[in-house]
Each structure stands twice: as C-alpha cells, then as structure tokens.
Motif scaffolding. Structure first.
Motif, short mmCIF file in Angstrom:
data_model
loop_
_atom_site.label_atom_id
_atom_site.label_comp_id
_atom_site.label_asym_id
_atom_site.label_seq_id
_atom_site.Cartn_x
_atom_site.Cartn_y
_atom_site.Cartn_z
N THR A 157 20.93 -0.66 42.92
CA THR A 157 19.82 -1.02 43.67
C THR A 157 19.49 -2.18 43.75
OG1 THR A 157 18.03 -0.35 41.63
CG2 THR A 157 18.77 1.44 43.40
N VAL A 158 19.80 -3.29 43.55
CA VAL A 158 19.63 -4.58 43.77
C VAL A 158 20.34 -5.46 44.29
CG1 VAL A 158 18.12 -4.75 41.70
CG2 VAL A 158 20.40 -5.43 41.28
N ASP A 159 19.90 -6.62 44.94
CA ASP A 159 20.51 -6.90 45.85
C ASP A 159 20.65 -9.00 45.78
OD1 ASP A 159 21.10 -5.48 48.76
OD2 ASP A 159 18.74 -5.73 48.76
N ARG A 160 19.66 -8.71 45.34
CA ARG A 160 19.72 -10.55 44.40
C ARG A 160 18.89 -10.42 42.75
NH1 ARG A 160 21.66 -10.55 49.31
NH2 ARG A 160 21.51 -12.54 50.55
N ILE A 161 19.65 -11.79 42.51
CA ILE A 161 19.23 -11.92 41.10
C ILE A 161 18.71 -13.68 40.99
CG2 ILE A 161 21.79 -12.41 39.90
CD1 ILE A 161 20.92 -10.84 38.07
N ARG A 162 17.92 -13.54 39.85
CA ARG A 162 17.31 -14.63 39.83
C ARG A 162 17.46 -15.05 37.66
NH1 ARG A 162 15.10 -19.08 43.29
NH2 ARG A 162 13.90 -20.09 42.43
N PHE A 163 18.32 -16.02 37.27
CA PHE A 163 18.34 -16.45 36.01
C PHE A 163 17.40 -17.24 35.51
CE2 PHE A 163 22.24 -15.61 37.03
CZ PHE A 163 22.82 -14.01 36.18
N VAL A 164 17.00 -16.69 34.31
CA VAL A 164 15.68 -17.55 33.10
C VAL A 164 15.81 -17.43 31.85
CG1 VAL A 164 13.65 -17.13 35.08
CG2 VAL A 164 14.31 -14.95 33.30
N ASN A 165 14.88 -17.53 30.88
CA ASN A 165 15.49 -17.85 29.56
C ASN A 165 15.25 -16.37 28.54
OD1 ASN A 165 16.19 -20.75 30.23
ND2 ASN A 165 14.07 -21.18 31.02
N SER A 166 14.32 -16.29 28.42
CA SER A 166 14.35 -14.99 27.80
C SER A 166 13.65 -13.18 28.81
CB SER A 166 13.20 -15.19 26.86
OG SER A 166 12.02 -15.30 27.77
N GLY A 167 13.42 -12.73 28.15
CA GLY A 167 13.04 -11.34 28.54
C GLY A 167 11.56 -11.28 28.42
N GLY A 226 16.31 -7.85 42.54
CA GLY A 226 15.74 -6.76 42.95
C GLY A 226 15.84 -6.80 44.20
N ARG A 227 15.30 -5.69 45.37
CA ARG A 227 15.46 -5.55 46.65
C ARG A 227 15.75 -6.73 47.46
NH1 ARG A 227 12.43 -3.05 49.91
NH2 ARG A 227 10.40 -3.01 48.22
N GLU A 228 16.29 -7.66 48.18
CA GLU A 228 16.47 -8.78 49.24
C GLU A 228 15.05 -9.51 49.55
OE1 GLU A 228 19.06 -10.79 52.04
OE2 GLU A 228 19.11 -9.33 51.95
N ALA A 264 14.85 4.29 41.01
CA ALA A 264 15.51 3.28 41.81
C ALA A 264 14.68 2.27 41.75
CB ALA A 264 16.08 3.67 43.73
N PRO A 265 14.56 1.16 41.10
CA PRO A 265 13.98 0.14 41.12
C PRO A 265 13.33 -0.61 42.14
CG PRO A 265 14.50 0.47 38.92
CD PRO A 265 15.53 1.88 39.41
N ASP A 266 12.34 -1.08 42.77
CA ASP A 266 12.01 -2.30 43.50
C ASP A 266 12.88 -3.31 42.90
OD1 ASP A 266 11.31 -1.14 45.76
OD2 ASP A 266 9.64 -0.36 44.28
N VAL A 324 12.32 -8.18 48.51
CA VAL A 324 10.90 -8.74 47.33
C VAL A 324 11.48 -10.00 46.76
CG1 VAL A 324 10.17 -8.08 45.55
CG2 VAL A 324 11.02 -6.21 46.60
N MET A 325 12.50 -10.43 46.42
CA MET A 325 13.59 -11.59 45.94
C MET A 325 13.07 -13.04 47.33
SD MET A 325 14.40 -10.86 42.88
CE MET A 325 15.18 -11.49 42.29
N LYS A 326 12.87 -12.29 48.35
CA LYS A 326 12.47 -13.84 49.03
C LYS A 326 11.57 -13.98 48.48
CE LYS A 326 14.72 -12.14 53.25
NZ LYS A 326 14.83 -11.54 54.73
N VAL A 327 10.21 -13.58 48.43
CA VAL A 327 9.25 -14.62 47.63
C VAL A 327 9.62 -15.49 46.54
CG1 VAL A 327 7.74 -12.71 47.15
CG2 VAL A 327 8.68 -12.74 45.09
N PHE A 328 10.78 -15.87 46.10
CA PHE A 328 11.50 -17.26 45.28
C PHE A 328 12.08 -17.74 45.74
CE2 PHE A 328 11.99 -13.23 42.18
CZ PHE A 328 10.88 -14.28 40.72
N GLY A 329 11.96 -17.37 47.28
CA GLY A 329 12.89 -18.54 48.22
C GLY A 329 13.96 -17.96 49.12
#
Length: 448
Positions: A115-125, A294-296, A273-275, A298-303
């Motif tokens: 259900t997801v199109d894009r991803i962003r990595f960080v350092n912890s849950g 997340g969905r593309e 099917a989460p966003d 939604v993930m556009k908020v990160f740029g």
C-alpha cells in the motif's frame, strides 16, 4: 523492588552484574539508561550474544525471548549483518551525503509493502511515529489524533496520552479518558487526543465521528503488543477505514514491532490499507533505524523535486550507511520461507503453552501471532487493554513466572511480547514449553 533498594549492601558477596549496577547508580538516575531494563532484582549485564542465546558477564548462557524487544529477528551475531557492517566501518560510519545503500533498503521494503509508494528513513521508532503524525497534520491541516487505549507508540507526548491508564482513572468504557503518561503534560495535548478502545466497533465509530473535524489520523497497531498482543475482531479495522475515508482522516499503522508478522507486514496480514506505515526494529538488523512509508500523495509533504517541503525533516544519522547495510542484510535473509518457518515455530510454542494451560484448568491464557506470543495470568484471552490490565496479584504471579524462566536460563519478558528468532530450533521451542509446564504444574502457582 526496583532501584536503589534493590542494590546489595556494601560488603556483601555479589555478582559482576551487581557490581556494575552499583557503578551505574553513580552515573545514571536509576542505574541504567532505559526504563524498560528488567531487574531481578538488579539488571543482568550482557557480555555477548550468539544466535538464540545471550551470555551475561557472570558466564551464564540464556535463551533470549526478548531479542532487544523483538528487534533481532535473526538473533545475535547474524553473520550477513556483521560482515556487511564490518566492511562498511572501514569505509566510514556516516556522511552528510546519501549513499546507494539507502536506495537498496528502500527498494526492498517498498517492494514488499503493497500500500505504500515512498519511504523516509529516520533513527528510531519513536522518531518515525513523531514525523508520521506531523505528516498527517501537514497533509490534512488538522491537529488531533485518535489512538488505541494502552497501545505503545514511543515517546511522543500525543501518542503517550492514553497509554498507561488504570482502573482508577481511565474513565467509562463508552468514553475513555485521555490520561497523560507523566505529570506536567500540557493540557492542550490531551485535548487533541481521542482515545479508542481496541475491538470496540460501535464505541470507536461514535468517538471518531464526534472528533472528526479535528482528527488528522487514526494511529493503530495491527496487534497492540503493550495492550495485550490481542488480535483484531472481524469488522474493527474495516470500521476504522470506512470512518477515516468518510471524514478525510488518514490511517497511520505503527508496525515498528509487528512488521515481523509476515513478509508483507502486519497491515497486509489483517487486510488493512493504511495511508502511512511506520517501521523500525527488524528493518535495521540490530542498528538504530526508523522509517515512514506511505502513499505518494501523502509523502509529498516531505518534499518533491523542485518543491519546498511542507514538513521539513532531517536527522544527522538518518539513513546512515551502517544501519542501511545491516537492515538490507537482515531483511534480504527474511525470505517468505523464513517467515513461514518462524510462524510454524510460533504456532508450535503457542499450542504447547495452551496445552499446558488446559492440563491445569486455565490459570493462564495465550495471545499472539506469527513469531510473537504473550502469556496472561487470566483464564480467558483478553481482547483489549482493559481486559489485559493486571491486578497486583496477577502482576506478582507474572513476576514469579518470569523469574522461574530466568532461573532456568530463559529470558522471558515480563508483561510484554516474547518473540522467536530464526536462530532458534525445535529444541529451543521444546525447552520453552517444558519450562512453562514445570511452573504451571505446581499445585498452587500463585504461591510458587
């Protein structure tokens, strides 16, 4: 006993772990750097791990059913991970620039989650949950969230509301109160959190409708571990999704722990099917990591290329090559066949524990799925947090059970999910079942 009163008196003969705890008390507020560290009555300090086992500083070898709170799906010292990390450390541990390794891990994860199109990595849950909620706010323009009572989502004020209520303050079933986790939480935080009871279809639907104009997202854990590791009832998640679509609210699934439930994750397992899906733990191969997928849209908020982000997000160690390589090695080895083998072992241990309970007449019950299980001091498996909440007598019984396992060189988490690793085999499963049978067979386990 937990902290200072648990330390042996000066001058008494003590173990190396007790000596180290005395040193820890001189530099840390409570002797360690994590409130989740179990004490029996002092912490057990670890020398090293090998496969399914840990070795403490006093030389004891113990089967590990904690695996750093479900993180180490391959157990300790998994060769593909250690080899990849050792090779990378010679080249450098972190850079301000990206590396190819973050793309490889991103492609692997996106290829598995439907259900997801894009991803962003960080350092912890915790960091992943925090930025996922900020993303939901940025996308919807609304401040509030809804969350499941008793579920754990890390150390962010909004998701800590309603995490640790008790019968004395959690309010009526039809209207759970937004109880802060600690004193001093701003009242405004609690006002923007709507607490839902897991598996309460009618009540949750009503409360979402009442707060809909302020809700940015509904935060769920497909099988809330801290709230009992209970399975969803048919129709519960369907209702959440229908309500979310009706009111323009996002579904945010926290799979930091439960992504280990299958090759495609827990949401796919339960037909959700989460966003946005939040990941962590197993995807880092034993190194710090978190991810927001997340969905593309939604993930556009990160740029987006050439566009200023609605939600700026950075992190000095985000997508560092060590975590990326370790995660890729660990997840590449988690094939569908390996997930299936782990699930078979999980089913076997749950059946064995349930059979032992049946033999004594039902003092305990078992919940869990895939490679996860939890033992409850209740004859009927709980279906939500209020049913899983333990009385002082039940909590004392579980402490004795955990100590019984500890005395038989098995580390069983107390009041949390136990987990299996790919390093375990049938002999380890038999040992877990036999240890529980030994405890449960006592004529009066309450006094054990």
């Amino acid at each position: 006993m937990r902290y200072y009163d648990a330390v042996p008196a000066a001058g008494t003969r003590s173990s190396r772990s007790e000596e180290l705890f005395r040193s820890g008390l001189r530099v840390f507020p409570d002797g360690t750097s994590r409130v989740t560290v179990e004490r029996n009555p002092t912490p057990i300090y670890i020398s090293h791990g090998e496969g399914a086992y840990l070795f403490d500083v006093d030389g004891r070898r113990r089967l590990d059913l904690n695996n750093n709170y479900t993180t180490l799906i391959h157990g300790h010292g998994f060769t593909p991970v250690t080899t990849a990390v050792a090779s990378q450390l010679e080249r450098g541990s972190c850079f301000a620039n990206p590396t190819e390794h973050e793309i490889a891990l991103a492609e692997l994860l996106l290829g598995r989650i439907p259900t997801v199109d894009r991803i962003r990595f960080v350092n912890s849950g915790t960091e992943a949950v925090m930025f996922a909620i900020k993303a939901a706010r940025a996308f919807t323009g609304r401040p509030g969230i809804a969350r499941i009572e008793g579920a754990y989502h890390g150390a962010y004020d909004w998701v800590e509301i309603g995490q640790a209520g008790t019968p004395s303050n959690w309010g009526p079933d039809e209207s759970p109160l937004p109880i802060p986790l600690y004193r001093g939480v701003p009242e405004a935080v609690a006002r923007d959190v709507t607490v839902l009871r897991f598996n309460d279809i009618e009540g949750a639907e009503r409360r979402i409708a009442q707060a809909a104009d302020r809700l940015s997202c509904i935060v769920i854990d497909p099988m809330p571990s801290r709230a009992g590791l209970t399975a969803p009832k048919p129709g519960f998640f369907e209702m959440l999704e229908l309500s979310a679509r009706k009111y323009g609210i996002l579904i945010l699934a926290d799979e930091v722990l439960n992504f280990r439930q299958g090759y495609h994750g827990a949401s796919a397992r339960y037909g959700i099917a989460p966003d946005i899906i939040v990941l962590g733990k197993i995807i880092g191969g034993g190194f710090p990591i978190g991810a927001i997928a997340g969905r593309e849209e939604v993930m556009k908020v990160f740029g987006a290329p050439g566009a200023k982000p609605t939600l700026p997000q950075g992190g000095t160690f985000s997508a560092n090559p060590v975590s990326m390589l370790a995660g890729y090695a660990a997840m590449s080895a988690m094939t569908e066949a390996e997930f299936g083998r782990l699930e078979t072992m999980g089913e076997r241990v749950r059946r064995g524990l349930a059979a032992a309970i049946d033999a004594i007449g039902g003092t305990f019950s078992i919940t869990g799925s895939a490679s996860l299980f939890r033992i409850h001091p209740k004859p009927k498996p709980p279906t939500q947090f209020r049913e899983a909440f333990m009385s002082p007598e039940e909590a004392a019984l579980m402490s004795r059970l955990s100590m019984h396992f500890f005395n038989h060189d098995i580390l069983l988490p107390n009041g949390a999910a136990a987990c299996l690793s790919t390093a375990m085999d049938d002999e380890d499963i038999d040992r877990i079942i036999a240890c529980f049978q030994d405890f449960a067979a006592d004529k009066d386990p309450i006094k054990n």
